[in-house]
Write an enzyme that holds these catalytic residues in place. Structure first.
Site, PDB file in Angstrom:
ATOM      1  CG  ASP A 117      -0.375  -0.198   2.509  1.00  0.00           C
ATOM      2  OD1 ASP A 117       0.819  -0.576   2.577  1.00  0.00           O
ATOM      3  OD2 ASP A 117      -1.073   0.031   3.519  1.00  0.00           O
ATOM      4  CG  ASP A 142       3.438  -7.038   6.043  1.00  0.00           C
ATOM      5  OD1 ASP A 142       4.191  -7.954   6.421  1.00  0.00           O
ATOM      6  OD2 ASP A 142       3.813  -5.853   5.915  1.00  0.00           O
ATOM      7  CG  MET A 184       8.625 -10.133   9.625  1.00  0.00           C
ATOM      8  SD  MET A 184       9.490  -9.773   8.078  1.00  0.00           S
ATOM      9  CE  MET A 184      11.046  -9.145   8.700  1.00  0.00           C
ATOM     10  NE  ARG A 277      16.049 -22.176  25.705  1.00  0.00           N
ATOM     11  CZ  ARG A 277      16.042 -22.221  27.039  1.00  0.00           C
ATOM     12  NH1 ARG A 277      15.172 -21.482  27.713  1.00  0.00           N
ATOM     13  NH2 ARG A 277      16.889 -23.004  27.692  1.00  0.00           N
ATOM     14  CG  HIS A 283      14.417  -9.876   6.784  1.00  0.00           C
ATOM     15  ND1 HIS A 283      14.702  -9.399   8.035  1.00  0.00           N
ATOM     16  CD2 HIS A 283      13.957  -8.822   6.059  1.00  0.00           C
ATOM     17  CE1 HIS A 283      14.439  -8.087   8.072  1.00  0.00           C
ATOM     18  NE2 HIS A 283      13.990  -7.720   6.889  1.00  0.00           N
TER      19      HIS A 283
HETATM   20  O1  F6P Z   1       6.247  -5.173   4.941  1.00  0.00           O
HETATM   21  C1  F6P Z   1       7.020  -6.319   4.843  1.00  0.00           C
HETATM   22  C2  F6P Z   1       7.916  -6.470   6.046  1.00  0.00           C
HETATM   23  O2  F6P Z   1       8.615  -7.701   5.907  1.00  0.00           O
HETATM   24  C3  F6P Z   1       7.218  -6.390   7.398  1.00  0.00           C
HETATM   25  O3  F6P Z   1       6.537  -7.565   7.721  1.00  0.00           O
HETATM   26  C4  F6P Z   1       8.386  -6.046   8.289  1.00  0.00           C
HETATM   27  O4  F6P Z   1       7.978  -5.364   9.452  1.00  0.00           O
HETATM   28  C5  F6P Z   1       9.220  -5.151   7.422  1.00  0.00           C
HETATM   29  O5  F6P Z   1       8.875  -5.421   6.085  1.00  0.00           O
HETATM   30  C6  F6P Z   1      10.704  -5.330   7.602  1.00  0.00           C
HETATM   31  O6  F6P Z   1      11.349  -4.375   6.839  1.00  0.00           O
HETATM   32  P1  F6P Z   1      12.927  -4.359   6.583  1.00  0.00           P
HETATM   33  O7  F6P Z   1      13.200  -5.315   5.458  1.00  0.00           O
HETATM   34  O8  F6P Z   1      13.224  -2.949   6.221  1.00  0.00           O
HETATM   35  O9  F6P Z   1      13.589  -4.801   7.852  1.00  0.00           O
END
Ligand code: F6P
Length: 360
Positions: A117, A142, A184, A277, A283
């Site tokens: 978005d 997301d 995430m 834990r 990523h």
């Molecule tokens: O919007 C995608 C996303 O992976 C989110 O889930 C996460 O908060 C953000 O991007 C992480 O961003 P960056 O790659 O800048 O750490």
């Protein structure tokens, strides 16, 4: 044969699996169905800011090998709003005119922007200012783009998170631990909710449903009294602490989310005595081979985007709605983000399975 066209395509915002499959679908359809030329713009709008503009001519033999590959071979960025671009001397400069000029220098008839978005909002503003014929394709792990049930990358992210939860069950049970899996998703809990249900989690915490630590500890204790002395809790990164205060990791300059898993781990151990834990998937959810569903969506979106250009129907985003691809106004897609409905089917499903959201 319709008019010849030169079209550009760029990926903008955070990467995710399935982007290369979209680029491939657009390229194949534009060349095979219409005989058009396709140019891949490098590093999102940065490629249009560069002089000469950084772009490559795409051919079927160039894009085909990327079908399954994660990331985006065009490169991307989620930094540097062109309307307030951070310069090396610390100032913010409006560089939108340079991007529009870059688009014109490439002699493009239309631009396909693949983004979430935020990126789609920026691209639309540029398009309106510079007369760019824009078509949008939604992507984000997301899954929070409005007006589409699915965005590229979400399914792969859910698969990765589910596989992680599957693996954690065994080690959790072996050591009688509470395993907290931080996923995430930014302000929307779609990844946590979907992967939590698919992976058989006992607790799911999402930003849309406030929780109490006591309710979580009660769930853990109830399981223990039933002889299940381990639990799996999936938590979405934007979940706040119990008092509704956000938790952010590292330097606060770019508002990076993360750390809620660690907070919960400490609190649950303190209040329930359970050994905990934390696994923060980070990523990994954006990487790797795209799932078949993401590739199918990529194909459908890519072809539909080319068809919109053929009809010269601009300022629209392709969307997955009710089992097919539709065109929706980009303005509608960026109005607000699509969050989890706390009264919706999946939350009800999870509750029916006995999954605790911490609110009762
Ligand atoms: O919007 C995608 C996303 O992976 C989110 O889930 C996460 O908060 C953000 O991007 C992480 O961003 P960056 O790659 O800048 O750490």
């Amino acid at each position: 044969m319709p008019d010849h066209k030169r079209i550009g395509i760029l990926t903008s915002g955070g990467d995710c699996a399935g982007l290369n499959a979209v680029i491939r679908a657009v390229t194949r359809c534009a060349i095979k169905s219409y005989g058009w030329e396709v140019f891949g713009i490098c590093k999102a709008t940065h490629g249009l800011m560069a002089r000469p503009p950084e772009a490559m001519k795409l051919t079927i033999s160039k894009v085909d090998p990327f079908l399954t590959m994660g990331g985006t071979f065009l490169g991307t960025t989620n930094k540097g709003d062109p309307f307030a671009f951070p310069m090396s001397d610390g100032t913010l400069v409006d560089r939108s005119a340079e991007i529009i000029e870059g688009y014109k220098k490439l002699n493009l008839d239309a631009l396909i922007g693949i983004g979430g978005d935020g990126s789609l909002a920026i691209l639309r503003k540029l398009a309106q200012q510079g007369g760019i014929n824009l078509v949008g394709i939604p992507k984000t792990i997301d899954n929070d783009v409005n007006m589409t049930e699915r965005s590229i990358g979400f399914d792969t992210a859910v698969n990765i998170a589910t596989e992680a939860i599957d693996r954690l069950h065994f080690t959790a049970a072996s050591h009688s631990r509470v395993m907290i899996v931080e996923v995430m998703g930014r302000d929307a809990g779609h990844i946590a909710l979907n992967a939590g249900i698919a992976g058989g989690a006992n607790i799911i915490l999402i930003p849309e449903i406030p929780y109490k630590l006591d309710n979580i500890c009660q769930q853990i204790k109830t399981r223990q009294t039933r002889g299940r002395d381990y639990s799996i809790a999936v938590v979405s990164e934007a979940v706040c602490n119990e008092f509704g205060e956000p938790i952010q990791e590292g330097h606060f300059v770019d508002c990076r989310l993360g750390g809620i898993g660690q907070y919960l781990s400490e609190q649950i151990t303190k209040l329930s005595g359970a050994e905990t834990r934390v696994t923060a998937l980070g990523h990994t959810q954006r990487g790797g081979t795209s799932s078949p569903l993401d590739r199918i969506l990529a194909a459908a979106f890519g072809v539909a985007a080319v068809e919109l250009i053929a009809q010269e129907k601009y300022d629209y985003m392709v969307a997955w709605r009710d089992r097919s691809v539709e065109a929706v106004p980009i303005a509608e897609a960026i109005k607000h983000y699509y969050s989890v409905d706390p009264g919706g089917t999946l939350v009800q499903t999870a509750r029916g399975l006995g999954i605790c959201f911490g609110d009762r």
